[in-house]
Design a protein around this motif. Structure first.
Motif, PDB file in Angstrom:
ATOM      1  N   ALA A   1      16.968   0.942  -3.057  1.00 12.75           N
ATOM      2  CA  ALA A   1      16.910   1.408  -1.666  1.00 12.75           C
ATOM      3  C   ALA A   1      15.461   1.642  -1.239  1.00 12.75           C
ATOM      4  O   ALA A   1      15.062   1.260  -0.125  1.00 12.75           O
ATOM      5  N   ALA A   2      14.672   2.238  -2.117  1.00 10.52           N
ATOM      6  CA  ALA A   2      13.262   2.496  -1.796  1.00 10.52           C
ATOM      7  C   ALA A   2      12.493   1.194  -1.614  1.00 10.52           C
ATOM      8  O   ALA A   2      11.715   1.042  -0.661  1.00 10.52           O
ATOM      9  N   VAL A   3      12.714   0.240  -2.500  1.00 11.91           N
ATOM     10  CA  VAL A   3      12.024  -1.057  -2.393  1.00 11.91           C
ATOM     11  C   VAL A   3      12.443  -1.773  -1.118  1.00 11.91           C
ATOM     12  O   VAL A   3      11.596  -2.297  -0.381  1.00 11.91           O
ATOM     13  N   LEU A   4      13.733  -1.799  -0.820  1.00 11.72           N
ATOM     14  CA  LEU A   4      14.202  -2.492   0.384  1.00 11.72           C
ATOM     15  C   LEU A   4      13.689  -1.823   1.655  1.00 11.72           C
ATOM     16  O   LEU A   4      13.313  -2.492   2.616  1.00 11.72           O
ATOM     17  N   THR A   5      13.628  -0.491   1.647  1.00 12.43           N
ATOM     18  CA  THR A   5      13.096   0.222   2.811  1.00 12.43           C
ATOM     19  C   THR A   5      11.618  -0.093   3.015  1.00 12.43           C
ATOM     20  O   THR A   5      11.189  -0.428   4.124  1.00 12.43           O
ATOM     21  N   PHE A   6      10.847   0.004   1.952  1.00  9.04           N
ATOM     22  CA  PHE A   6       9.409  -0.257   2.064  1.00  9.04           C
ATOM     23  C   PHE A   6       9.135  -1.711   2.434  1.00  9.04           C
ATOM     24  O   PHE A   6       8.274  -1.992   3.273  1.00  9.04           O
ATOM     25  N   THR A   7       9.870  -2.640   1.825  1.00  4.94           N
ATOM     26  CA  THR A   7       9.629  -4.050   2.136  1.00  4.94           C
ATOM     27  C   THR A   7      10.067  -4.398   3.556  1.00  4.94           C
ATOM     28  O   THR A   7       9.462  -5.265   4.193  1.00  4.94           O
ATOM     29  N   LEU A   8      11.088  -3.719   4.076  1.00  4.86           N
ATOM     30  CA  LEU A   8      11.477  -3.933   5.473  1.00  4.86           C
ATOM     31  C   LEU A   8      10.359  -3.454   6.394  1.00  4.86           C
ATOM     32  O   LEU A   8       9.996  -4.140   7.356  1.00  4.86           O
TER      33      LEU A   8
ATOM     34  N   LEU B   1       8.359  -5.987   8.871  1.00  2.48           N
ATOM     35  CA  LEU B   1       8.269  -5.801  10.321  1.00  2.48           C
ATOM     36  C   LEU B   1       6.813  -5.770  10.791  1.00  2.48           C
ATOM     37  O   LEU B   1       6.478  -6.354  11.828  1.00  2.48           O
ATOM     38  N   ILE B   2       5.950  -5.132  10.022  1.00  5.08           N
ATOM     39  CA  ILE B   2       4.525  -5.103  10.363  1.00  5.08           C
ATOM     40  C   ILE B   2       3.946  -6.516  10.359  1.00  5.08           C
ATOM     41  O   ILE B   2       3.262  -6.920  11.302  1.00  5.08           O
ATOM     42  N   MET B   3       4.237  -7.261   9.309  1.00  2.00           N
ATOM     43  CA  MET B   3       3.701  -8.618   9.189  1.00  2.00           C
ATOM     44  C   MET B   3       4.340  -9.560  10.211  1.00  2.00           C
ATOM     45  O   MET B   3       3.653 -10.345  10.854  1.00  2.00           O
ATOM     46  N   ARG B   4       5.651  -9.496  10.360  1.00  3.75           N
ATOM     47  CA  ARG B   4       6.381 -10.424  11.229  1.00  3.75           C
ATOM     48  C   ARG B   4       5.978 -10.287  12.691  1.00  3.75           C
ATOM     49  O   ARG B   4       5.829 -11.258  13.416  1.00  3.75           O
TER      50      ARG B   4
END
Length: 144
Positions: free
Chosen positions: A104-111, A115-118
């Motif tokens: 959950a932590a990895v998916l939250t941080f990667t999302l 979003l920042i990159m996209r």
């Protein structure tokens, strides 16, 4: 490191690297011509430094004349998707909490990162559009 501003001392033989915190959230870059090759060239002990520099300059000149000047990264940067392919590996490598919490932590941080990159959102002094310039930094001639 590419500009030679930071030096990492050689480790003792047999030492394993500490990869804590090492992660790459970009997707694999597909090869356009069949192979992406990274070459590390080190002069032999006692080699003539000027001859070695000339050799490196010749290799770089050959690469620069090739299509896309030997740059494997597309002009828009590497592909970016969410969730990243390595999210599960990253969660398993993380410490603390259950695997479910780490996922959950990895998916939250990667999302958040996606979003920042996209959408090119600037955060502090970080400007995503300046991050992935395809070219210019791939080669570093040795200082003689």
């Amino acid at each position: 490191m590419k500009r030679g501003e930071f030096a990492v001392p050689a480790a003792a033989p047999g030492t394993q690297p500490d990869l804590t915190g090492l992660s790459c959230r970009f997707e694999e870059i597909p090869s356009v011509r069949g192979l992406i090759l990274s070459v590390l060239v080190v002069p032999a002990r006692g080699a003539d430094p000027l001859a070695f520099r000339k050799l490196i300059e010749d290799v770089i000149a050959l690469v620069e004349r090739s299509p896309d000047a030997g740059r494997p990264v597309p002009p828009g940067g590497p592909p970016l998707r969410w969730p990243p392919a390595g999210a599960d590996f990253e969660a398993r490598a993380a410490r603390g909490g259950s695997l479910l919490k780490r996922r959950a932590a990895v998916l939250t941080f990667t999302l958040f990162a996606y979003l920042i990159m996209r959408f090119g959102i600037s955060v502090g002094g970080f400007v995503p559009k300046n991050l992935c310039a395809a070219g210019g930094g791939e080669f570093r001639l040795p200082q003689i």
